[in-house]
Design a protein around this motif. Sequence first.
Motif, short mmCIF file in Angstrom:
data_model
loop_
_atom_site.label_atom_id
_atom_site.label_comp_id
_atom_site.label_asym_id
_atom_site.label_seq_id
_atom_site.Cartn_x
_atom_site.Cartn_y
_atom_site.Cartn_z
N GLU A 194 -87.83 -2.51 34.90
CA GLU A 194 -86.51 -1.86 35.12
C GLU A 194 -85.61 -3.15 35.62
O GLU A 194 -86.01 -4.18 36.04
CB GLU A 194 -86.53 -0.92 36.10
CG GLU A 194 -86.30 0.44 35.59
CD GLU A 194 -85.15 0.62 34.29
OE1 GLU A 194 -83.99 0.31 34.78
OE2 GLU A 194 -85.70 0.79 33.34
N CYS A 195 -84.34 -2.92 35.42
CA CYS A 195 -83.65 -4.16 36.05
C CYS A 195 -83.40 -4.31 37.22
O CYS A 195 -83.07 -3.30 38.08
CB CYS A 195 -81.90 -3.79 35.32
SG CYS A 195 -80.92 -5.00 35.31
N LYS A 196 -83.08 -5.61 37.65
CA LYS A 196 -83.00 -5.78 39.36
C LYS A 196 -81.59 -6.03 39.45
O LYS A 196 -81.23 -6.02 40.53
CB LYS A 196 -83.72 -6.90 39.61
CG LYS A 196 -85.20 -6.85 39.06
CD LYS A 196 -86.00 -6.16 40.32
CE LYS A 196 -87.66 -6.45 40.11
NZ LYS A 196 -87.88 -5.73 38.68
N THR A 197 -80.54 -6.13 38.65
CA THR A 197 -79.27 -6.22 38.64
C THR A 197 -78.69 -4.87 39.65
O THR A 197 -78.67 -3.83 39.19
CB THR A 197 -78.63 -6.37 37.38
OG1 THR A 197 -79.33 -7.24 36.61
CG2 THR A 197 -77.09 -6.95 37.41
N ALA A 198 -77.75 -5.33 40.42
CA ALA A 198 -77.15 -4.40 41.16
C ALA A 198 -76.06 -3.52 40.38
O ALA A 198 -75.42 -4.14 39.42
CB ALA A 198 -76.31 -5.07 42.47
N ALA A 245 -83.45 0.89 26.79
CA ALA A 245 -84.14 0.69 27.72
C ALA A 245 -84.46 -0.97 27.86
O ALA A 245 -84.35 -1.71 26.78
CB ALA A 245 -85.30 1.30 27.86
N HIS A 246 -84.80 -1.38 28.97
CA HIS A 246 -85.11 -3.06 29.17
C HIS A 246 -86.56 -2.97 28.51
O HIS A 246 -87.35 -1.94 28.70
CB HIS A 246 -85.40 -3.16 30.64
CG HIS A 246 -83.94 -3.42 31.23
ND1 HIS A 246 -83.37 -2.48 31.70
CD2 HIS A 246 -83.40 -4.68 31.57
CE1 HIS A 246 -82.33 -2.90 32.31
NE2 HIS A 246 -82.31 -4.13 32.41
N GLN A 247 -86.92 -4.06 27.59
CA GLN A 247 -88.08 -4.15 27.01
C GLN A 247 -89.51 -4.07 28.23
O GLN A 247 -90.29 -3.29 28.26
CB GLN A 247 -88.19 -5.18 26.11
CG GLN A 247 -89.63 -5.23 25.42
CD GLN A 247 -89.71 -6.63 24.67
OE1 GLN A 247 -89.03 -7.62 24.73
NE2 GLN A 247 -90.75 -6.46 23.80
N LYS A 264 -79.72 -7.14 23.15
CA LYS A 264 -79.63 -7.54 24.60
C LYS A 264 -79.30 -6.63 25.64
O LYS A 264 -77.81 -6.26 25.31
CB LYS A 264 -79.08 -9.10 24.78
CG LYS A 264 -79.90 -10.02 23.92
CD LYS A 264 -81.27 -10.46 24.28
CE LYS A 264 -81.60 -11.57 23.29
NZ LYS A 264 -83.09 -11.79 23.89
N MET A 265 -79.89 -6.20 26.81
CA MET A 265 -79.20 -5.69 27.85
C MET A 265 -77.91 -6.40 28.36
O MET A 265 -77.94 -7.79 28.56
CB MET A 265 -80.08 -5.43 28.94
CG MET A 265 -81.33 -4.32 28.40
SD MET A 265 -80.79 -2.86 27.84
CE MET A 265 -80.57 -2.10 29.47
N ILE A 266 -77.00 -5.74 28.65
CA ILE A 266 -75.63 -6.55 29.00
C ILE A 266 -75.77 -7.25 30.64
O ILE A 266 -75.45 -8.02 30.84
CB ILE A 266 -74.46 -5.67 29.01
CG1 ILE A 266 -74.02 -5.45 27.50
CG2 ILE A 266 -73.03 -6.49 29.77
CD1 ILE A 266 -72.78 -4.66 27.47
N CYS A 267 -76.60 -6.44 31.29
CA CYS A 267 -76.79 -6.45 32.75
C CYS A 267 -77.56 -7.82 32.97
O CYS A 267 -77.31 -8.44 33.79
CB CYS A 267 -77.76 -5.53 33.26
SG CYS A 267 -79.04 -4.58 32.41
N CYS A 268 -78.45 -8.17 32.17
CA CYS A 268 -79.47 -9.19 32.42
C CYS A 268 -79.87 -9.92 31.26
O CYS A 268 -80.86 -10.80 31.29
CB CYS A 268 -80.66 -8.92 33.25
SG CYS A 268 -81.47 -7.56 32.47
N ASN A 269 -79.32 -9.60 30.10
CA ASN A 269 -79.93 -10.33 28.89
C ASN A 269 -81.19 -10.17 28.46
O ASN A 269 -81.68 -11.01 27.57
CB ASN A 269 -79.28 -11.73 29.14
CG ASN A 269 -78.97 -12.35 27.49
OD1 ASN A 269 -78.53 -11.70 26.79
ND2 ASN A 269 -79.51 -13.60 27.38
ZN LIG Z 1 -81.03 -5.63 33.12
#
Ligand SMILES: [Zn+2]
Length: 223
Positions: A62-66, A57-59, A36-41
């Motif tokens: 892209e991540c929206k987390t700041a 990479a995110h599956q 799991k990505m730490i930023c957004c799970n």
């Molecule tokens: Zn993320």
Amino acid sequence: MSEQVVTINGEVIDVNSFNEEAWNDLKKNYVVGNLKMICCNSNAIPKTSINFKKFFAHQNDECKTAPETIWHKTTKRIIIDELLNQGYVANEEQKGDKWIADVYLEINDRKIAFEIQQSPQTLTTYLERQNKYRETQIETYWLLYQPRYVAITKAIKQRILKELNSKLPQGGTFPSLNNLPVFYIDDKDYRVKGVGLFNYSVKDFLSSLINNKVIFDKTWRIR
Ligand SMILES: [Zn+2]
């Protein structure tokens, strides 16, 4: 895109701990949903870039987390995971009388809190919050996002100059206060850094701290 992910068992995996063979192994054998990505799970996929850089990479998308939120979550995970590696179970978001610590642990009769500070605050606020911890015999260490560290170091320097009536002692002085153990965590390599060329891995920083080797001698250092 990230260099670290967390497994569904809560273990942090860092791309830098893989050699080529182990990385190819992971890419072949991982199960979607187990990393799991730490930023957004969201689900993480191990990949290699065209210039041979390993990353997750995110599956999807892209991540929206700041960036500062990613930094905060990653730092917290790394600290907790490394403490666990060293045999200590730390709590997240531990609530006390007048404080909430990002990471908190007790070792014998020592109580230790880590504040992982991403948002700006004044030097006065740092010192006030530090005092609240001190009143209940808790050692507190501040781990800052780099831009916050740059700001607080400037404020400390100004305060010291004011106290010295703008006359620096011979040989100069460090922008450090003995009642405020403050460092930053680099968001590129996630090492603990600070004034006086302080630069240690999280692993070495934590084991030194646990062994009472993080001391103030003109500035914060490891003896
Ligand atoms: Zn993320």
